[in-house]
Design a protein around this motif. Structure first.
Motif, PDB file in Angstrom:
ATOM      1  N   THR A  51     -33.105  27.817 -22.898  1.00 19.26           N
ATOM      2  CA  THR A  51     -33.323  28.068 -21.470  1.00 19.26           C
ATOM      3  C   THR A  51     -33.007  29.532 -21.162  1.00 19.26           C
ATOM      4  N   VAL A  52     -33.415  29.984 -20.001  1.00 20.06           N
ATOM      5  CA  VAL A  52     -33.147  31.367 -19.607  1.00 20.06           C
ATOM      6  C   VAL A  52     -31.641  31.624 -19.560  1.00 20.06           C
ATOM      7  N   ARG A  53     -30.885  30.682 -19.034  1.00 19.62           N
ATOM      8  CA  ARG A  53     -29.437  30.866 -18.950  1.00 19.62           C
ATOM      9  C   ARG A  53     -28.826  30.991 -20.348  1.00 19.62           C
ATOM     10  N   GLN A  54     -29.262  30.133 -21.250  1.00 21.42           N
ATOM     11  CA  GLN A  54     -28.744  30.188 -22.621  1.00 21.42           C
ATOM     12  C   GLN A  54     -29.112  31.509 -23.299  1.00 21.42           C
ATOM     13  N   LYS A  55     -30.343  31.939 -23.090  1.00 19.97           N
ATOM     14  CA  LYS A  55     -30.773  33.215 -23.675  1.00 19.97           C
ATOM     15  C   LYS A  55     -29.945  34.369 -23.122  1.00 19.97           C
ATOM     16  N   VAL A  77     -36.871  37.283 -21.166  1.00 22.93           N
ATOM     17  CA  VAL A  77     -35.961  37.091 -20.032  1.00 22.93           C
ATOM     18  C   VAL A  77     -36.171  38.227 -19.038  1.00 22.93           C
ATOM     19  N   THR A  78     -36.382  37.887 -17.776  1.00 27.14           N
ATOM     20  CA  THR A  78     -36.558  38.900 -16.740  1.00 27.14           C
ATOM     21  C   THR A  78     -35.192  39.318 -16.215  1.00 27.14           C
ATOM     22  N   ALA A  79     -34.774  40.515 -16.577  1.00 19.59           N
ATOM     23  CA  ALA A  79     -33.449  41.015 -16.189  1.00 19.59           C
ATOM     24  C   ALA A  79     -33.582  42.437 -15.670  1.00 19.59           C
ATOM     25  N   SER A  80     -32.773  42.761 -14.671  1.00 17.73           N
ATOM     26  CA  SER A  80     -32.790  44.097 -14.071  1.00 17.73           C
ATOM     27  C   SER A  80     -31.367  44.518 -13.747  1.00 17.73           C
ATOM     28  N   SER A 137     -34.969  33.376 -12.744  1.00 15.03           N
ATOM     29  CA  SER A 137     -35.650  32.265 -13.410  1.00 15.03           C
ATOM     30  C   SER A 137     -37.157  32.488 -13.408  1.00 15.03           C
ATOM     31  N   PRO A 138     -37.873  31.863 -14.345  1.00 13.14           N
ATOM     32  CA  PRO A 138     -39.335  31.982 -14.359  1.00 13.14           C
ATOM     33  C   PRO A 138     -39.943  31.253 -13.162  1.00 13.14           C
ATOM     34  N   PRO A 139     -41.160  31.591 -12.792  1.00 14.22           N
ATOM     35  CA  PRO A 139     -41.817  30.896 -11.673  1.00 14.22           C
ATOM     36  C   PRO A 139     -41.886  29.388 -11.927  1.00 14.22           C
ATOM     37  N   ASP A 169     -32.072  26.717 -15.944  1.00 16.81           N
ATOM     38  CA  ASP A 169     -31.756  25.747 -16.991  1.00 16.81           C
ATOM     39  C   ASP A 169     -32.987  25.006 -17.498  1.00 16.81           C
ATOM     40  N   GLY A 170     -34.169  25.473 -17.110  1.00 12.33           N
ATOM     41  CA  GLY A 170     -35.396  24.949 -17.687  1.00 12.33           C
ATOM     42  C   GLY A 170     -36.005  23.765 -16.987  1.00 12.33           C
ATOM     43  N   THR A 171     -35.419  23.317 -15.901  1.00 14.99           N
ATOM     44  CA  THR A 171     -35.991  22.188 -15.168  1.00 14.99           C
ATOM     45  C   THR A 171     -37.010  22.687 -14.153  1.00 14.99           C
ATOM     46  N   ALA A 172     -37.879  21.782 -13.722  1.00 10.51           N
ATOM     47  CA  ALA A 172     -38.872  22.151 -12.712  1.00 10.51           C
ATOM     48  C   ALA A 172     -38.159  22.500 -11.411  1.00 10.51           C
ATOM     49  N   ALA A 173     -38.555  23.606 -10.820  1.00  8.12           N
ATOM     50  CA  ALA A 173     -37.881  24.065  -9.598  1.00  8.12           C
ATOM     51  C   ALA A 173     -38.868  24.819  -8.731  1.00  8.12           C
ATOM     52  N   PRO A 174     -39.597  24.104  -7.893  1.00  4.15           N
ATOM     53  CA  PRO A 174     -40.573  24.773  -7.024  1.00  4.15           C
ATOM     54  C   PRO A 174     -39.920  25.588  -5.919  1.00  4.15           C
ATOM     55  N   SER A 175     -38.603  25.413  -5.734  1.00  2.84           N
ATOM     56  CA  SER A 175     -37.886  26.136  -4.681  1.00  2.84           C
ATOM     57  C   SER A 175     -37.746  27.613  -5.050  1.00  2.84           C
ATOM     58  N   PRO A 176     -37.119  28.438  -4.186  1.00  6.36           N
ATOM     59  CA  PRO A 176     -37.013  29.884  -4.453  1.00  6.36           C
ATOM     60  C   PRO A 176     -36.381  30.199  -5.809  1.00  6.36           C
ATOM     61  N   THR A 177     -36.668  31.404  -6.279  1.00  3.33           N
ATOM     62  CA  THR A 177     -36.183  31.862  -7.581  1.00  3.33           C
ATOM     63  C   THR A 177     -34.662  31.800  -7.658  1.00  3.33           C
ATOM     64  N   GLU A 178     -34.162  31.357  -8.809  1.00  2.60           N
ATOM     65  CA  GLU A 178     -32.716  31.332  -9.064  1.00  2.60           C
ATOM     66  C   GLU A 178     -32.287  32.644  -9.714  1.00  2.60           C
TER      67      GLU A 178
END
Length: 599
Positions: A231-235, A294-297, A311-313, A318-327
């Motif tokens: 997942t992005v968090r793990q990476k 990983v998108t990092a700034s 998080s990705p779009p 954590d890799g789950t579906a999340a249509p809500s705003p970016t984490e």
């Protein structure tokens, strides 16, 4: 073989099959390859084989100007690129550049123009200049001049690349963070490892090592384990922990926090200490993260930059579906390999007195422009500290203080400020310092100074800058007025090229000019208390370069000739004016005889 390929050998060779002939031809020096190709049609055909010339291009030159698109050519089949023509073009550039270089060393007149002609080839002359800098033998008649001017031309090439990156950023074009920050490195790089291409390759190598480490750690537990499956968090956490374990981020020496070297990405990557400021650590982290998906700034967080990861779009961190705003999550690779809770950062902002309405700004991703300007301010602080420790600052191996200061001035001049109104004022403030530094330390940069007038369009400074450029070019073309040792100079005891130690202050240096009596203005004479000297102002005064690379004006009574050989630092500086050190004469051999013909 020396002198070309012997035709007498050709009949025996030509009895071999084409495959063996091609293998032999690929190991011939280029000059012998051409000679062999002239022996017969079959040899001619073989020596035109593109794969052979591709190998010669790759083995002969490490650095290539972007216009060649070498990475793209290397991915194509050899037959789709005319490698023989490309080799011929590069060899011609080397020959012409070397001819200009040799003529440049013969006279001061037009020296900077010739340096600019060579530097105009940019990375296509880097290999040649590196060979002149690193491989000119100590026995060469003009060894110091060759090494110095080759290094100076390398500096021109690097600085032009840096200024080009910042100009693109100023014009709103996309520039990668590691390139925009790495532009500072190009000012202090000289001929050493760490230019933008090498930074890019090293970041890619680190990303690959992180993938391989994960694969190796998990190959027994799960044969299909791949870093990309995390997942992005793990990476994000794993990247930070790897960088810290490899000592590529952070700084264990808190007392050395503002050391000049900590401002440069290339030193963090390639120097043995690998130390950096938080901003550079985060920049390395973000660049590696990008290569690992990983998108990092960097964040706008005050005083201590953090990395903000999104998080990705359509997904959570954590890799789950999340249509809500970016984490978002936050990392501080300079300090830790663990995630930094957002509420902890918000608490720090409250402690700093930042209003809650501004928290989103400081926790958000920063613009590349702001990170470049922030680095410039950090360099300013580091240089000011370094100048208090002058001897350490100029010790071999550390970044050159004057070059670092010059980089800061250029970035401030081009980028100004993230606020357009403040940018103009910032440019006006730093322009005078930049011109002063240009005259004192980088007079070969006339071509770069030519880029500055448009930054002041509509202001009186625009014409003043153009006049300065015209004056500098005229001075380079015409040379300085000769100062022969006539009757008026009989009292001048020391000569251009003399190595000296200051009788009162103890620093060493060398003489690059003289006046039969003090020619400074009344204010300087009063400020320096010249009239309190035993011999006053009516004695010879010498223009000297000290071992801290400063230019000074010293009374003859304060000059004493030491018995020891000049330091390596002084030897490195001397090439701007001298050919070599003459041990028998105990002096440098002049390369500025146009100006001082009798010294």
């Amino acid at each position: 073989m020396p002198g070309g390929f012997s035709p007498g050998i050709a009949p025996a060779l030509l009895r071999l099959p084409d495959e063996l002939l091609e293998a032999i031809a690929s190991n011939l020096p280029a000059s012998d390859l051409v000679a062999f190709g002239k022996t017969c049609k079959r040899a001619h055909k073989i020596t035109y084989e593109s794969s052979i010339w591709k190998q010669h291009c790759i083995s002969t030159w490490r650095y290539w100007e972007e216009r060649h698109d070498l990475p793209g050519k290397l991915e194509l089949p050899p037959g789709q690129t005319d490698w023989r023509r490309l080799y011929s073009e590069r060899a011609q550039i080397d020959r012409e550049a070397l001819d200009i270089f040799n003529r440049m060393l013969l006279t001061q007149r037009g020296r900077y123009e010739r340096m600019q002609q060579i530097a105009a080839h940019r990375y296509d002359v880097k290999d040649l200049m590196l060979s002149l800098k690193n491989e000119t033998p100590d026995s060469a008649e003009d060894v110091l001049a060759r090494r110095y001017h080759a290094n100076a031309i390398l500096g021109q090439v690097h600085r032009a690349t840096a200024v080009e990156k910042w100009m693109s950023l100023q014009q709103g074009q996309p520039v990668k963070l590691e390139e925009a920050l790495g532009a500072y490195d190009l000012f202090v790089l000289a001929g050493d490892k760490g230019d933008l291409g090498e930074i890019k390759n090293e970041l890619g190598r680190i990303a690959q090592l992180i993938k391989e480490e994960y694969r190796n750690e998990n190959q027994d537990a799960d044969e299909g384990a791949e870093f990309d499956g995390l997942t992005v968090r793990q990476k994000a956490i794993r990247i930070a922990r790897y960088l810290r374990s490899a000592n590529l981020v952070g700084n264990p020496d808190a007392e050395d926090y503002h050391a000049l070297r900590n401002n440069f990405i290339s030193l963090a990557l390639f120097d043995d200490k690998h130390t950096s400021l938080p901003l550079q650590s985060v920049a390395i982290y973000c660049a590696v993260a990008e290569r690992l998906g990983v998108t990092a700034s960097p964040s706008n967080f005050p005083q201590h930059v953090h990395a903000v990861i999104q998080s990705p779009p359509g997904q959570s961190l954590d890799g789950t579906a999340a249509p809500s705003p970016t984490e978002f999550m936050y990392m501080d690779p300079w300090n830790s390999g663990d995630e930094v809770p957002q509420d902890q950062l918000q608490q720090r902002l409250r402690q700093m007195g930042v209003p809650p309405g501004q928290h989103a700004h400081y926790l958000g991703a920063a613009a590349t422009l702001e990170m470049v300007l922030r680095t410039g301010r950090n360099i300013m602080t580091s240089v000011e500290e370094a100048r208090h420790r002058l001897r350490q600052a100029y010790s071999p191996g550390g970044p050159d203080v004057e070059a670092a200061w010059y980089s800061m001035l250029w970035s401030m001049l081009i980028l100004g400020d993230s606020n357009p109104l403040a940018a103009k004022q910032r440019r006006r403030q730093c322009l005078g310092y930049l011109i002063e530094h240009f005259h004192a330390h980088f007079p070969e940069d006339i071509g770069l100074i030519e880029l500055t007038p448009p930054l002041f369009e509509g202001e009186y400074k625009q014409q003043a800058l153009q006049d300065l450029v015209d004056s500098a070019r005229a001075a380079d073309r015409d040379g300085k007025k000769p100062s022969p040792r006539d009757a008026d100079a009989d009292a001048v005891r020391f000569r251009v090229g003399d190595h000296f130690r200051h009788r009162r202050y103890g620093y060493e240096g060398f003489i690059v000019g003289w006046d039969a009596r003090c020619s400074a203005g009344p204010r300087w004479i009063e400020q320096m208390r010249v009239n309190q000297l035993p011999r006053g102002a009516d004695q010879p005064f010498y223009n000297v370069v000290a071992d801290d690379n400063s230019h000074r004006y010293v009374a003859e009574e304060n000059i004493e000739i030491p018995h020891e050989t000049p330091s390596q630092v002084l030897m490195g500086l001397a090439g701007r004016y001298f050919k070599r050190w003459d041990e028998e004469r105990r002096a440098f051999m002049s390369n500025i005889r146009d100006e001082y013909p009798d010294d």
